[in-house]
Design an enzyme around this catalytic site. Structure first.
Site, PDB file in Angstrom:
ATOM      1  CG  ASP A 183      -2.212   5.482   4.073  1.00  0.00           C
ATOM      2  OD1 ASP A 183      -2.708   4.484   3.530  1.00  0.00           O
ATOM      3  OD2 ASP A 183      -1.225   5.430   4.834  1.00  0.00           O
ATOM      4  CD  GLU A 184      -3.924   2.523   7.231  1.00  0.00           C
ATOM      5  OE1 GLU A 184      -4.960   1.839   7.075  1.00  0.00           O
ATOM      6  OE2 GLU A 184      -2.813   2.016   7.432  1.00  0.00           O
ATOM      7  CE  LYS A 227      -1.752   1.034   3.991  1.00  0.00           C
ATOM      8  NZ  LYS A 227      -1.066   2.273   4.394  1.00  0.00           N
ATOM      9  CB  THR A 228       3.590   2.419   2.264  1.00  0.00           C
ATOM     10  OG1 THR A 228       2.786   2.234   3.433  1.00  0.00           O
ATOM     11  CG2 THR A 228       4.423   3.684   2.427  1.00  0.00           C
ATOM     12  CD  GLN A 244      -5.411  -4.251   7.313  1.00  0.00           C
ATOM     13  OE1 GLN A 244      -4.588  -4.081   8.212  1.00  0.00           O
ATOM     14  NE2 GLN A 244      -5.068  -4.191   6.029  1.00  0.00           N
ATOM     15  NE  ARG A 275      -1.419  -6.637  11.333  1.00  0.00           N
ATOM     16  CZ  ARG A 275      -1.434  -5.876  10.244  1.00  0.00           C
ATOM     17  NH1 ARG A 275      -0.556  -4.906  10.082  1.00  0.00           N
ATOM     18  NH2 ARG A 275      -2.317  -6.100   9.284  1.00  0.00           N
TER      19      ARG A 275
END
Length: 686
Positions: free
Chosen positions: A217-218, A33-34, A248, A593
């Site tokens: 983002d997010e 994503k980043t 998420q 994670r």
């Protein structure tokens, strides 16, 4: 252009090259994503778009800093960097230019949660400070003024009504206090930004025209107010690209609205949706469990993560008799990993409830396993750090009465609460900040309000502040030395033999020096704003095992992950008010994670809140396919009378009755006058 996109997979490349119009990038856990969002920013600038016309928003300083660094590495010869902010930092940036449009000064000071509670305590409410603080936050994020809040609760009867009437009245007093002292809280950074944009169309238009390309983002973590701000920023265009993962979305309890990402295509016409499903983090076994678990949720866009790493270890299950045995087993396994050369920082223990860490803390301490408990106490909220920060606030903004009252008698100068109350009352009568009164009045005039000794002490205090203001232009090393000599804060804690507090102050001074070194053009005021906006997750570092809640682990990844408390009632939480779909999303976050090694632990009995309970294995173990088992219904009724629901054929209706049939719930639903009985699994809540 090819250089920027050559290392991207097809979906990432499509996302980067989609420029105009609304774009939804559904980025599953570990799908780059980043990398995608930073490359897209670099791509925009490489097209010739002015960096000043871009705005990228995220949720933590750590994420913003990482994206800024990675984007700048891909950009050549840019005279100034693009704007990458957290939402709250954007609010700060915006209000620094436009706060005066609300009749307030642009030199405001941000207060944190601890400051907010201290201010609320001054009004001596009967209702708990926590409840008042939460309700005020709700009012601000719903854009409800104190006057409207008072009107809303005026006619509520009984004890419930009295409580909310008191909260509304305290809200009004709190807002008046913030205005009088030129303070803003975190919620104000967004609420006041929206007010300016809403009340001043010309500012809204010019701001929207300035930021022609917006990325968020997010996006699954945005609340209603953040969504409304984004709508304002897009008032002159539709070039908004949001990146997130509905699977998420785990912050519903603090206002995040998963509908923002679920309904993005409905909110923004002609939106393009791109899914990132190639996972670069976890092995196939881990992703298979995560995919299977989250597939039980009905409210989601739907995607399926694919591992690029291939197969790895099978997921490990640990069954223990109780929490002590569980802690001992984890300690043995973690000690073995460390002895085999695994770095402690690559090991993490997760839990749904913070209180479950107690037995682990005791066992790890006994076994001398280094660990760091990421809890709710932030470094900057420690008393000794608040003291230093309050001094710096007064030095940079002498009108900050709140901070001045904290430190005017630290170290003790004989200015007690009674004297301070008299001083504040007298300054208020003259409509002046306390420091301005001390500064402007003669010693003789002050002695008519307080004692002659206190008047002399206050004049010396003011002179000390002026002396430190004159040193602000010095190097941080020189300033810190002068600051310590003048204030004596560190010395005070040394004399009190509070060595841990002294070490914390030393660490703070180190942070200030490092900030000045990395940002030579910035001021201490900027440093204070940055730390006020910092989050606990920004500081996770060091060579020790991390132990934290699943919420705190969002955005992090580790080679070895242990998840404890995998029992119904602990993970997932059960009972009224718990959203099972959000609990599954928490489970999905926890599983993803792990990079290589995932261990799930459950016990037969657990001692909690003064009693020992016998436990059932978490339904998530069977829902994720880790063990064989039948799907369990949610702990309570999934729907109640009055709920709005949607059926694929019959459309929208309202629940008028709930009954149980075998293992399923049957709902009596009124679809626009036509009543039908429908099984709960065939509808979704609106």
């Amino acid at each position: 252009m090819e250089k920027l996109t050559k290392d991207l997979n097809p979906a990432q490349k499509e996302a980067v090259e989609a420029i105009d119009g609304p774009i939804l990038i559904l980025a599953g856990a570990g799908t780059g994503k980043t990398k995608t969002i930073t490359t897209r920013l670099a791509y925009l600038i490489a097209l010739g778009i002015d960096p000043a016309n871009t705005l990228t928003l995220t949720f933590t300083n750590k994420a913003a800093a990482e994206m800024r660094e990675r984007a700048l590495m891909m950009i050549d010869d840019v005279s100034y960097p693009p704007k990458l902010f957290t939402f709250h930092k954007f609010g700060l940036y915006f209000l620094k230019f436009h706060m005066d449009k609300l009749g307030r000064k642009n030199s405001f000071v941000i207060i944190d949660t601890d400051d907010k509670k201290r201010i609320l305590k001054q009004f001596n409410p009967k209702t708990t400070i926590k409840q008042i603080a939460n309700e005020i936050s709700h009012y601000k994020n719903s854009l409800i003024s104190p006057q409207t809040a008072i009107e809303k609760v005026r006619n509520i009867e009984g004890e419930h009504g009295k409580r909310y009437q008191e909260i509304a009245q305290v809200y009004e007093k709190y807002e008046n206090y913030l205005h009088a002292n030129n303070l803003v809280d975190f919620d104000d950074l967004l609420a006041l930004t929206y007010r300016v944009l809403d009340e001043h169309p010309e500012i809204c238009e010019s701001t929207s025209k300035q930021f022609q390309y917006i990325m968020v983002d997010e996006y699954q973590d945005t609340n209603e107010l953040q969504y409304q701000i984004l709508r304002k920023l897009c008032s002159t265009h539709s070039n908004i690209c949001v990146v997130g993962d509905d699977d998420q979305s785990i912050y519903g309890w603090r206002g995040a609205n998963v509908k923002n990402i679920l309904e993005f295509p409905a909110h923004f016409d002609d939106a393009t949706t791109i899914k990132l499903e190639d996972n670069y983090r976890s092995t196939s076994q881990i992703l298979a469990a995560a995919n299977e678990l989250i597939s039980h949720n009905r409210s989601r866009h739907g995607k399926n993560l694919r591992s690029t790493k291939g197969d790895g270890k099978e997921i490990t299950l640990i069954e223990s008799a109780n929490e002590s045995d569980e802690a001992e087993e984890l300690a043995t396994r973690i000690r073995k990993l460390i002895n085999e050369g695994v770095r402690p920082r690559e090991i993490c223990v997760l839990f749904r409830i913070n209180a479950l860490s107690r037995s682990l803390e005791e066992r790890f301490t006994k076994e001398q396993i280094p660990f760091r408990l990421v809890d709710s106490i932030r470094f900057y909220e420690r008393a000794e750090i608040k003291d230093v920060i309050s001094y710096l606030r007064v030095i940079t903004n002498p009108s900050d009465d709140f901070s001045l009252k904290r430190i005017v008698n630290k170290p003790k100068r004989g200015i007690g609460k009674t004297s301070l109350d008299k001083l504040e009352m007298h300054a208020e009568g003259l409509r002046k900040p306390i420091f301005a009164y001390i500064e402007e009045a003669s010693e003789e005039e002050i002695s008519q309000v307080l004692s002659k000794k206190n008047a002399q002490t206050l004049k010396e205090f003011a002179a000390m502040i002026h002396g430190l203001q004159a040193k602000l232009g010095d190097t941080p090393y020189t300033f810190i030395d002068e600051f310590e000599k003048a204030t004596g804060i560190r010395k005070m804690y040394i004399e009190g033999d509070e060595i841990e507090r002294v070490l914390n102050i030393d660490e703070f001074y180190g942070l200030l020096r490092d900030f000045s070194k990395q940002n030579p053009e910035e001021t201490i005021e900027t440093f204070l704003h940055d730390i006020a906006l910092s989050s606990e997750a920004d500081a996770i570092d060091g060579e020790s095992i991390s132990m934290m809640s699943v919420h705190a682990a969002k955005g992090l990844e580790f080679d070895h992950v242990f998840i404890i408390g995998m029992e119904d009632g602990y993970f997932p939480l059960l009972g009224d008010g718990n959203d099972m779909e959000e609990e599954r999303r928490l489970g999905y976050v926890a599983l993803t994670r792990a990079r290589h090694d995932l261990t799930l632990s459950y016990v037969k009995s657990r001692f909690f809140r003064g009693k020992r309970d016998f436990m059932n294995k978490s339904r998530f173990l069977s829902e994720s396919g880790v063990i064989q088992g039948s799907l369990k219904l949610d702990g309570g009724q999934p729907y109640k009378k009055g709920d709005l629901v949607k059926h694929k054929i019959f459309g929208m209706g309202r629940v008028v009755g709930v009954s149980k049939v075998g293992k399923e719930f049957k709902l009596a639903i009124n679809f626009g006058g036509s009543k039908r009985d429908i099984l709960a699994s065939f509808v979704e809540r609106i």
